[in-house]
Design an enzyme around this catalytic site. Sequence first.
Site, PDB file in Angstrom:
ATOM      1  N   PRO A 284       0.807  -1.191   0.000  1.00 22.17           N
ATOM      2  CA  PRO A 284       0.000   0.000   0.000  1.00 22.17           C
ATOM      3  C   PRO A 284       0.849   1.253   0.000  1.00 22.17           C
ATOM      4  O   PRO A 284       1.878   1.309   0.659  1.00 22.17           O
ATOM      5  CB  PRO A 284      -0.761  -0.104   1.311  1.00 22.17           C
ATOM      6  CG  PRO A 284       0.034  -1.032   2.155  1.00 22.17           C
ATOM      7  CD  PRO A 284       1.086  -1.639   1.340  1.00 22.17           C
ATOM      8  N   GLU A 285       0.400   2.225  -0.731  1.00 19.78           N
ATOM      9  CA  GLU A 285       1.013   3.550  -0.710  1.00 19.78           C
ATOM     10  C   GLU A 285       0.048   4.456   0.058  1.00 19.78           C
ATOM     11  O   GLU A 285      -0.934   3.984   0.613  1.00 19.78           O
ATOM     12  CB  GLU A 285       1.255   4.033  -2.145  1.00 19.78           C
ATOM     13  CG  GLU A 285       2.031   2.991  -2.961  1.00 19.78           C
ATOM     14  CD  GLU A 285       2.279   3.386  -4.403  1.00 19.78           C
ATOM     15  OE1 GLU A 285       2.372   4.591  -4.675  1.00 19.78           O
ATOM     16  OE2 GLU A 285       2.370   2.486  -5.250  1.00 19.78           O
TER      17      GLU A 285
END
Length: 274
Positions: A2-3
């Site tokens: 995830p960013e």
Amino acid sequence: MPEMPEVETIRRTLTDKVTGRLIADVKLLLPRLVKWPSPEEFRAAVTGSVVTRLDRRGKYLLFHLDNDKVMVVHLRMTGRLYHVAPGAPPDRFTRVVFTLDGGDALLYADSRTLGTLYVLPADELWRISGLATMGPEPLSPEFTPEYFRESLAGRRVTIKGLLLNQKLIGGLGNIYVDEALALAGILPERPAASLTDEEAARLYGAVNAVIAQGIEHGGTTFRDYRDGAGQKGSNQHHLRVYGRKNEACSVCGTPIARSEVAGRGTHYCPHCQH
DNA sequence: CGCTCGGCCTGTGCGC
DNA sequence: TGCGCACAGGCCGAGC
């Protein structure tokens, strides 16, 4: 995985599920994921505490506890953090189970097991170096056009490498860097210092735009990412270049190219980006 | 100090 | 069908 948009979506979808809730029990199925302090101390500090607030900084999630400590979670590549009802079917990759007072639970699942968990006194978060050195985030007041332009000066690194550097900008990762460069029409391997002021201004706007769009669509799910309720995001349907090798560019029809820049798989339009 | 590279781990999908 | 290989959304530390 995830960013920033994915972690922010997890934060938003998890907040109501955990705020004010007592963590009745902690099962560490893979204790080595706890990086600070020891797994035993981690379990002792978290068990019996109440979550008072859920925050995010860059890609870190911060669970503030009523014992003046903070549980910090970084999902790295394949971590998932989501809420399940009592008796929900088990996730094959569950590594930590936080059972809440109602019998429902917060699961930490992670196939590659690269994720990291910590618990620290609230005034000792500096012990986590990635948190201590993190630069301003897109969409934040500290992330100004002037800050961004000045960050490029004298930098010989590629513009992609610079955008991935969390010390300069917190929260960008491989997907949104490729997307921002595509939106701005700039090639990823350009030296950062070679951007004109006009290009820097365009890229600044593109970084904010792709991050805002990612959040709006609940994050990008290619494989592993899920939000705090276990649901997929939809931003994968709105990407310009990432994961679209050989597909036609939506602007000019040229096949999207893939190369390696800054040690990462990199997608770009060879016609639209200069 | 700035930057690149290897390592950390495991799973999946593809070509043969 | 089975096997080996490339690849994967992140980050840290060693070394140049």
